[in-house]
Enzyme design. Structure first.
Site, short mmCIF file in Angstrom:
data_model
loop_
_atom_site.label_atom_id
_atom_site.label_comp_id
_atom_site.label_asym_id
_atom_site.label_seq_id
_atom_site.Cartn_x
_atom_site.Cartn_y
_atom_site.Cartn_z
N TRP A 1 21.87 -2.39 -11.02
CA TRP A 1 23.32 -2.17 -11.09
C TRP A 1 24.00 -3.40 -11.67
O TRP A 1 24.09 -4.44 -11.02
CB TRP A 1 23.87 -1.89 -9.69
CG TRP A 1 23.32 -0.61 -9.13
CD1 TRP A 1 23.81 0.64 -9.36
CD2 TRP A 1 22.18 -0.46 -8.28
NE1 TRP A 1 23.03 1.57 -8.70
CE2 TRP A 1 22.03 0.93 -8.03
CE3 TRP A 1 21.26 -1.34 -7.71
CZ2 TRP A 1 21.01 1.45 -7.23
CZ3 TRP A 1 20.24 -0.83 -6.91
CH2 TRP A 1 20.12 0.56 -6.69
N HIS B 1 28.21 2.23 -7.24
CA HIS B 1 27.84 3.62 -6.97
C HIS B 1 28.59 4.07 -5.71
O HIS B 1 29.28 3.26 -5.07
CB HIS B 1 26.32 3.78 -6.79
CG HIS B 1 25.66 2.76 -5.89
ND1 HIS B 1 24.32 2.71 -5.68
CD2 HIS B 1 26.19 1.76 -5.13
CE1 HIS B 1 24.02 1.73 -4.83
NE2 HIS B 1 25.14 1.14 -4.49
N VAL C 1 16.05 4.91 -0.37
CA VAL C 1 15.35 6.14 0.00
C VAL C 1 13.84 5.96 -0.10
O VAL C 1 13.35 5.11 -0.85
CB VAL C 1 15.78 7.33 -0.91
CG1 VAL C 1 17.15 7.84 -0.52
CG2 VAL C 1 15.73 6.96 -2.37
N GLN D 1 30.88 9.35 -9.55
CA GLN D 1 29.63 9.79 -8.93
C GLN D 1 29.99 10.71 -7.78
O GLN D 1 31.10 10.65 -7.24
CB GLN D 1 28.85 8.61 -8.36
CG GLN D 1 27.93 7.94 -9.38
CD GLN D 1 26.93 6.99 -8.74
OE1 GLN D 1 26.96 6.73 -7.54
NE2 GLN D 1 26.04 6.47 -9.56
N1 DAH Z 1 23.29 5.38 -6.20
C1 DAH Z 1 22.28 5.71 -7.18
C2 DAH Z 1 22.69 5.15 -8.51
O1 DAH Z 1 23.82 4.87 -8.72
C3 DAH Z 1 22.09 7.21 -7.27
C4 DAH Z 1 21.33 7.72 -6.07
C5 DAH Z 1 19.99 7.85 -6.13
C6 DAH Z 1 22.01 8.05 -4.92
C7 DAH Z 1 19.26 8.32 -5.05
C8 DAH Z 1 21.31 8.52 -3.82
C9 DAH Z 1 19.92 8.64 -3.90
O2 DAH Z 1 21.91 8.84 -2.67
O3 DAH Z 1 19.25 9.11 -2.82
O4 DAH Z 1 21.87 4.98 -9.37
#
Ligand code: DAH
Length: 352
Positions: free
Chosen positions: A160, A181, A264, A221
């Site tokens: 990020w 995010h 995760v 998002q």
């Molecule tokens: N926050 C991640 C991003 O910005 C996207 C994301 C991936 C959100 C996996 C999630 C997840 O909740 O389980 O790249």
């Protein structure tokens, strides 16, 4: 109080009608109505005296009074109408207004395509029992990274490109940023409630990034989170498969592949078979020859994230996902450049 007579009613009526005939403006008409027909108007006052008459007179004079009142009201109505017609006619001749021209159309706005798609996405999940909430766009490092199992100095932070807010705390640290995010809301939501958790979080995100057809430095998002006893990867698959069908049609297939996100485990990226070429891939512009389109990241919530908010990791499990509504809209409507969403070109916006 003077007693009303046939003569006094007749006098007032005549006086009123003569005045009315000489008027030119609607303000005069208004004033006239108050003077004669208002609650303290002349005719009204006279009629109030009826109670002093004996029964026979009262009947006779009362009828005359009511008749006079109707006459005055009707004369006022016809004068009012006559006046507005005269005004139009005068406007038409003197001011050269063409009263037959159609009116100017009222320009109605519409919802931005991103707003529309976010509503559609939230609607699909709301139908499966998720509540919609929002969170802050200016966020702490603590929620954007730490609580998501991304400690400072960890190489995963490179995923990020962060816009830091120019603010330092007592230790000289820069703990504030524009959220990269919507995932920080996972921790904020869990801190504020006990399971079962089922939320969907739409919102704006920011990254320190050069823009091109598929990258913006600001974008939306939609985050999702479900935590409860006994949630498994099958729940993740079932929920996201159902979502894909609601957004892209009942005949969609889905594909899950391993991917890495620190919050995760296991982590996946989810794709749908291409709705443009039905998964064929040959020469398809939408899926770039692959037959598959990636639409989101997802996974089972990492035990460290659950423990971080004080949840019992022996008891609770959950899944999370994150997707980009602009990307979904681009796929759905065949839009070839994400920058269209932010240039406010009406030729683009009017198509939605
Ligand atoms: N926050 C991640 C991003 O910005 C996207 C994301 C991936 C959100 C996996 C999630 C997840 O909740 O389980 O790249």
């Amino acid at each position: 109080m003077t007693q009303p007579t046939a003569q006094s009613i007749e006098d007032i009526t005549q006086k009123a009608l003569v005045e009315l005939a000489g008027f030119e403006t609607t303000e005069q008409l208004d004033q006239w109505r108050v003077t004669y027909l208002g609650r303290r108007g002349e005719l009204t006052t006279i009629l109030r005296g009826l109670s002093q008459l004996d029964l026979n007179d009262r009947r006779l004079i009362g009828a005359l009074g009511n008749q006079a009142k109707t006459t005055l009201e009707e004369s006022l109505a016809s004068r009012t109408q006559g006046m507005s017609e005269t005004r139009l006619a005068r406007a038409a001749s003197e001011e050269r207004i063409d009263v037959t021209l159609p009116g100017r159309p009222i320009v109605t706005g519409g919802l931005h395509p991103t707003t529309q798609i976010i509503r559609e996405i939230c609607g699909a999940f709301a139908g499966m029992g998720f509540s919609v909430i929002e969170g802050p766009e200016v966020e702490w490092d603590h929620y954007n990274f730490e609580m998501l199992n991304i400690p400072s100095g960890h190489p995963a932070r490179d995923m990020w490109n962060t816009l830091w807010v120019d603010y330092r705390d007592e230790q000289g640290q820069q703990p504030m940023l524009l959220r990269t995010h919507t995932s920080p809301m996972q921790a904020r939501v869990m801190e504020s409630m006990e399971p079962p958790v089922r939320v969907i979080v739409p919102g704006k995100c920011y990254r320190y990034e050069a823009t091109d057809a598929t990258h913006e430095w600001h974008f939306y998002q939609v985050e999702g989170l479900a935590v409860d006893e006994g949630i498994t990867f099958a729940d993740l698959k079932g929920t996201l498969f159902e979502f894909a069908k609601r957004m892209f049609g009942d005949e969609r297939k889905v594909r899950f592949r391993c991917d890495y996100f620190p919050f995760v485990e296991p982590g996946v990226d989810m794709s749908i078979d291409c709705f443009a070429c039905q998964g064929d891939g040959q020469g398809c512009r939408i899926c770039r020859d692959s037959g598959w389109i990636e639409i989101m990241g997802a996974g089972m919530v990492h035990p460290k994230v659950l423990a971080g908010v004080g949840y019992d990791t022996e008891k609770y499990t959950g899944f999370a996902f994150g997707l980009g509504p602009e990307r979904i809209a681009m796929l759905k409507y065949g839009i070839d450049d994400i920058r269209h969403f932010y240039t406010n070109d009406l030729r683009f916006l009017r198509q939605f």
